[in-house]
Design a protein around this motif. Structure first.
Motif, short mmCIF file in Angstrom:
data_model
loop_
_atom_site.label_atom_id
_atom_site.label_comp_id
_atom_site.label_asym_id
_atom_site.label_seq_id
_atom_site.Cartn_x
_atom_site.Cartn_y
_atom_site.Cartn_z
N LEU A 105 0.55 -1.18 -0.13
CA LEU A 105 0.00 -0.06 -0.01
C LEU A 105 0.78 1.21 0.03
O LEU A 105 0.31 2.33 -0.59
N GLY A 106 2.12 1.17 0.55
CA GLY A 106 2.81 2.27 0.74
C GLY A 106 3.17 2.94 -0.88
O GLY A 106 3.50 3.86 -1.28
N ASN A 107 3.28 1.83 -1.74
CA ASN A 107 3.86 2.29 -3.36
C ASN A 107 2.44 3.10 -3.75
O ASN A 107 2.71 3.83 -4.67
N VAL A 108 1.17 2.72 -3.47
CA VAL A 108 0.21 3.46 -3.93
C VAL A 108 -0.52 4.56 -3.33
O VAL A 108 -1.00 5.58 -3.98
N TRP A 109 -0.15 4.59 -1.94
CA TRP A 109 -0.55 6.04 -1.28
C TRP A 109 0.37 6.96 -0.71
O TRP A 109 0.17 7.98 -0.62
N ARG A 110 1.71 6.31 -0.56
CA ARG A 110 2.73 7.24 -0.07
C ARG A 110 3.77 7.89 -1.21
O ARG A 110 3.81 9.00 -1.27
N PHE A 111 4.10 7.15 -2.00
CA PHE A 111 4.76 7.65 -2.94
C PHE A 111 4.38 8.81 -3.92
O PHE A 111 4.82 9.92 -4.06
N PRO A 112 3.20 8.61 -4.57
CA PRO A 112 2.66 9.65 -5.03
C PRO A 112 2.46 11.10 -4.55
O PRO A 112 2.69 12.03 -5.07
N TYR A 113 2.09 10.79 -3.26
CA TYR A 113 1.97 11.98 -2.25
C TYR A 113 3.31 12.75 -2.28
O TYR A 113 3.50 13.98 -2.26
N LEU A 114 4.32 11.98 -1.89
CA LEU A 114 5.65 12.60 -1.74
C LEU A 114 6.39 13.24 -3.12
O LEU A 114 6.81 14.05 -2.98
N CYS A 115 5.76 12.71 -4.08
CA CYS A 115 6.32 12.91 -5.47
C CYS A 115 5.65 14.42 -5.71
O CYS A 115 6.48 15.26 -5.87
N TYR A 116 4.64 14.53 -5.59
CA TYR A 116 3.75 15.75 -5.78
C TYR A 116 4.35 16.89 -4.66
O TYR A 116 4.75 18.07 -5.34
N LYS A 117 4.68 16.55 -3.64
CA LYS A 117 4.81 17.31 -2.29
C LYS A 117 6.20 17.98 -2.55
O LYS A 117 6.71 19.01 -2.42
N TYR A 131 1.50 16.11 -11.05
CA TYR A 131 2.13 15.13 -10.47
C TYR A 131 3.57 15.00 -11.16
O TYR A 131 4.58 14.79 -10.36
N ILE A 132 3.88 15.07 -12.33
CA ILE A 132 5.06 14.95 -13.02
C ILE A 132 5.78 16.16 -13.35
O ILE A 132 7.14 16.20 -13.59
N LYS A 133 5.28 17.55 -13.32
CA LYS A 133 5.83 18.81 -13.67
C LYS A 133 6.95 19.03 -12.84
O LYS A 133 6.79 19.05 -11.50
N PRO A 134 8.12 18.93 -13.28
CA PRO A 134 9.27 19.53 -12.25
C PRO A 134 9.48 20.75 -11.49
O PRO A 134 9.08 21.75 -12.27
N ASP A 135 9.73 20.98 -10.30
CA ASP A 135 10.02 22.17 -9.66
C ASP A 135 11.52 22.01 -9.36
O ASP A 135 11.81 21.69 -8.08
N TRP A 136 12.42 22.65 -10.05
CA TRP A 136 13.76 22.52 -9.71
C TRP A 136 14.05 22.92 -8.61
O TRP A 136 15.12 22.55 -8.20
N SER A 137 13.46 23.93 -7.90
CA SER A 137 13.73 24.66 -6.75
C SER A 137 13.89 23.68 -5.46
O SER A 137 14.74 23.79 -4.58
N LYS A 138 13.02 22.90 -5.66
CA LYS A 138 13.14 21.58 -4.74
C LYS A 138 14.44 20.94 -4.11
O LYS A 138 14.55 20.35 -3.22
N LEU A 139 15.08 20.76 -5.21
CA LEU A 139 16.28 19.93 -5.25
C LEU A 139 17.14 20.42 -4.05
O LEU A 139 18.01 19.70 -3.60
N GLY A 140 17.13 21.65 -3.80
CA GLY A 140 18.27 22.26 -2.70
C GLY A 140 17.43 22.30 -1.41
O GLY A 140 18.11 22.62 -0.35
N GLU A 141 16.40 21.62 -1.21
CA GLU A 141 15.72 21.49 0.35
C GLU A 141 16.11 20.05 0.73
O GLU A 141 16.06 19.14 0.25
N ALA A 142 16.43 20.16 2.03
CA ALA A 142 16.85 18.87 2.73
C ALA A 142 15.78 18.00 2.70
O ALA A 142 15.89 16.59 2.83
N GLN A 143 14.41 18.25 2.84
CA GLN A 143 13.53 17.53 3.25
C GLN A 143 13.15 16.54 2.04
O GLN A 143 12.64 15.61 2.24
N VAL A 144 13.44 17.09 0.99
CA VAL A 144 13.33 16.19 -0.43
C VAL A 144 14.14 14.95 -0.33
O VAL A 144 13.62 13.82 -0.69
N TRP A 145 15.27 15.14 -0.05
CA TRP A 145 16.11 13.90 0.21
C TRP A 145 15.72 12.87 1.25
O TRP A 145 16.13 11.95 1.23
N ILE A 146 15.37 13.72 2.34
CA ILE A 146 14.81 12.97 3.67
C ILE A 146 13.65 12.10 3.07
O ILE A 146 13.54 10.88 3.34
N ASP A 147 12.72 12.59 2.27
CA ASP A 147 11.47 11.85 2.03
C ASP A 147 11.85 10.83 0.97
O ASP A 147 11.45 9.79 1.08
#
Length: 659
Positions: free
Chosen positions: A92-104, A318-334
């Motif tokens: 279930l983590g693949n179905v409900w957690r990954f998509p949310y983290l991807c958009y976030k 869901y798939i549109k990239p926001d390149w500014s997010k790469l500099g945030e530590a939380q993205v790598w943690i997630d």
């Protein structure tokens, strides 16, 4: 130490000496018959069919040798193992957690840190756990006989998988409840005329008409004006919160039991029990259906989802990239926590599954195939989810971020909404929740299998109890069910979220994976383990694995772990309810109950041993080999059977065949 030689007619390589503290059964004695090394002397075991003399001649029929140890059960075919791993890791983590983290975390940009950590953390540890189980032929506890000082790793994984089994089953109970409710002519979550609905319930959000002014002075559905539309609630949300959960105002308000939900919980535990009680011979057959059917339903939902209004906006969000997010530590943690969570690393269940493999199975290739299936499923599920969320956002006139959420809410709000819009809605609802039940069921019973395997490995040999396994599985299920009773009360969702956030969370799994890499790479030896893997699969894996175990993966795990602690935020429910301080204390107790197993067991073993620190370390880090190692690794028996290096007492004598 007195030594006893075999007659010159010995037919195989055998070990003749063992320390008094570590008696070891050897599968191949004279002429291939079982022997037992006790107090430094090789003694043929009775009842093995040995005549006690030289090898029997061709004219003499000898009964087949009976192993002196209980042979470990193996998969009927290798595909059973693959499907079990798919069923367990793809959940279930693949179905409900990954998509949310991807958009976030920036849409398509999230795939960059995700894929990087897959190759530096996910696959190396995934492969390590499967290979370790296959090599040691043991579950999550005894597998650490490879370095007995660190056996606390096994106990830690047992605690984690026990907690995971305890709370994860609630998702199956909710899914089973929805499945039963699907067998109605009208789905109960599609209308507002039920006893649990409030005056704010509205079936159709007509935002566009209100914006155009066509309904400025009129009511919607006869009970709500456009001005009141902001406070409107969908019937599916009210069904989830008011009927299924009947949620209270907080963790301290337990309320009453939900008897319908309790019956569903009993039903799914009975299913799990009968999937696991006979071992991997039966489990390996069941997963062929439970692991493949969800993919069929996901494809059907995707086809329906992309035809809904607003689906395109949802997918692009869901798939549109926001390149500014790469500099945030939380993205790598997630990214790191999601990989370790979805790959089921640190739970010990992968080790248990690998232990049932044939010794020469190519687990290296298996690890890559399974990892790609896991990550591919996560990415594919995102398109299904966001095509539906895009429609829901368009229907309610709000931004997609306001309807996108992680966790059970996504599975029990967004997906049911989608199936309610299909022709013959009850049929599709039943199919979806049957899929949800199967998606979680195989993960659940493999988790229980991993826990029971670890327990049974503590009591090796043929037991006097005929139904040892069946009783162990029953006790495990019953104990988990008793704890689960706290989750079928009105405060059940708060308890569920405590277990989900702390007991089997990213912190616990990262801590576990860090120590696994350190022990294998630096205590046992990365090169040594690479040789062991080569001995199993017939070739040496790419050196990248060794580099990851030794340097990259431990640094990644500890880095994400520290960032996780620094960025720690108190747990909340639905972004509104903040847990009381004592609730957080309970949560941290759940987390530390597994994390402290490792340092506490190390200190206990070191202080309880005798001798200098160097002698204690040498003794406690010497592997304890199983009987199968002498069977499969006879050419290297000298290195396998050396005990405490540097002592004259523990010498090895090998007698070669003269035939």
């Amino acid at each position: 130490m007195e030594k006893q030689a075999l007659p010159a007619s010995s037919c195989s390589l055998v070990l003749l000496e063992e320390t008094k503290k570590n008696p070891l059964l050897h599968p191949n004695g004279a002429c291939g018959y079982p022997t037992a090394a006790t107090n430094g002397t090789l003694v043929p075991l009775t009842g093995a069919g040995s005549s006690g003399g030289a090898c029997a001649g061709p004219e003499k029929k000898v009964a087949p040798a009976v192993p002196a140890y209980e042979e470990r059960e193996t998969w009927t075919r290798q595909m059973d193992f693959m499907m079990s791993c798919v069923g367990f890791a793809v959940g279930l983590g693949n179905v409900w957690r990954f998509p949310y983290l991807c958009y976030k975390n920036g849409g398509g940009v999230f795939l960059i840190p995700y894929m990087l950590i897959v190759f530096v953390g996910g696959i190396p540890v995934f492969f390590l756990e499967i290979a370790l189980g296959q090599f040691m032929k043991a579950g999550s506890i005894n597998v650490w006989n490879i370095a007995p000082l660190f056996k606390g790793l096994g106990y830690a994984s047992m605690v984690i998988v026990f907690f995971s089994n305890t709370y994860y089953i609630m998702v199956l109970a909710w899914g089973f409840y929805y499945l039963i409710k699907s067998f109605n002519a009208t789905l109960p979550w599609s209308t507002c005329d039920n006893e649990w609905n409030t005056p704010n319930c509205i079936e159709i959000f007509r935002h566009q008409d209100c914006i155009n002014g066509t309904l400025a002075n009129d009511t919607i559905n006869g009970n709500m004006t456009c001005a009141e539309l902001a406070n409107a609630r969908s019937p599916i949300i009210e069904f989830w919160e008011n009927k299924v959960l009947n949620i209270s105002s907080g963790l301290g308000e337990t309320g009453e039991f939900n008897w319908e939900l309790m019956l569903c919980l009993i039903a799914v535990w009975v299913m799990v029990y009968f999937c696991v009680w006979k071992g991997v011979k039966s489990t390996g057959k069941i997963v062929y259906f439970t692991a493949t059917f969800p993919y069929i339903v996901l494809i059907i939902l995707l086809v329906r989802g992309v035809t809904l209004p607003g689906a395109y906006d949802g997918i692009m969000f869901y798939i549109k990239p926001d390149w500014s997010k790469l500099g945030e530590a939380q993205v790598w943690i997630d990214a790191g926590t999601q990989i370790f969570f979805s790959y089921a690393i640190g739970l010990g269940a992968l080790t248990a599954l690998g232990s049932y493999n044939r010794f020469n199975n190519d687990c290296y290739k298996d690890a890559f195939v399974l990892a790609m299936i896991n990550s591919g499923t996560s990415f594919f599920a995102g398109f299904v989810v966001f095509s539906i969320l895009g429609f829901m956002a368009a229907e309610q006139g709000v931004h997609i971020s306001q309807v996108a959420e992680s966790g059970p809410g996504l599975a029990f709000i967004a997906y049911p909404k989608a199936v309610s819009l299909m022709p013959v809605a009850p049929l599709w609802a039943a199919l979806f929740f049957f899929m949800l039940l199967l998606l979680g069921l195989d993960s659940q019973f493999v988790g229980v299998e991993g826990f029971v395997t670890g327990i049974l490995d503590l009591f090796p040999g043929k037991s006097q109890y005929r139904y040892k396994r069946e009783i162990s599985v029953a006790v495990c299920c019953l104990l988990c069910f008793i704890i689960d009773l706290s989750m079928v009360t009105q405060a059940g969702m708060y308890v569920f979220q405590l277990f989900d956030y702390y007991s089997a969370s990213g912190m616990s799994l990262l801590w576990q994976a860090f120590w696994e890499c350190i022990v294998v790479a630096w205590v046992y030896g990365a090169d040594r383990f690479m040789d062991d893997v080569a001995r199993m699969i017939g070739y040496r894996p790419f050196p990248w694995m060794k580099w990851c175990w030794s340097f990259i993966t431990p640094c990644v795990c500890m880095g994400i772990f520290i960032f996780h602690l620094v960025n720690y935020k108190p747990l909340t429910y639905n972004n509104t309810y903040v847990y009381p301080w004592w609730g957080e204390v309970i949560g941290w107790c759940l987390a530390l109950s597994s994390m402290l197993c490792i340092p506490v067991s190390i200190l206990y073993k070191l202080f309880s041993a005798k001798g200098t620190f160097k002698e204690r370390w040498a003794h406690l880090t010497t592997p304890v080999w199983g009987p199968h190692h002498l069977e499969y690794m006879a050419p290297d028996i000298r290195s396998l059977t050396s005990m405490s290096p540097g002592t004259d007492e523990n010498k090895v004598i090998i007698f070669e065949s003269v035939m």
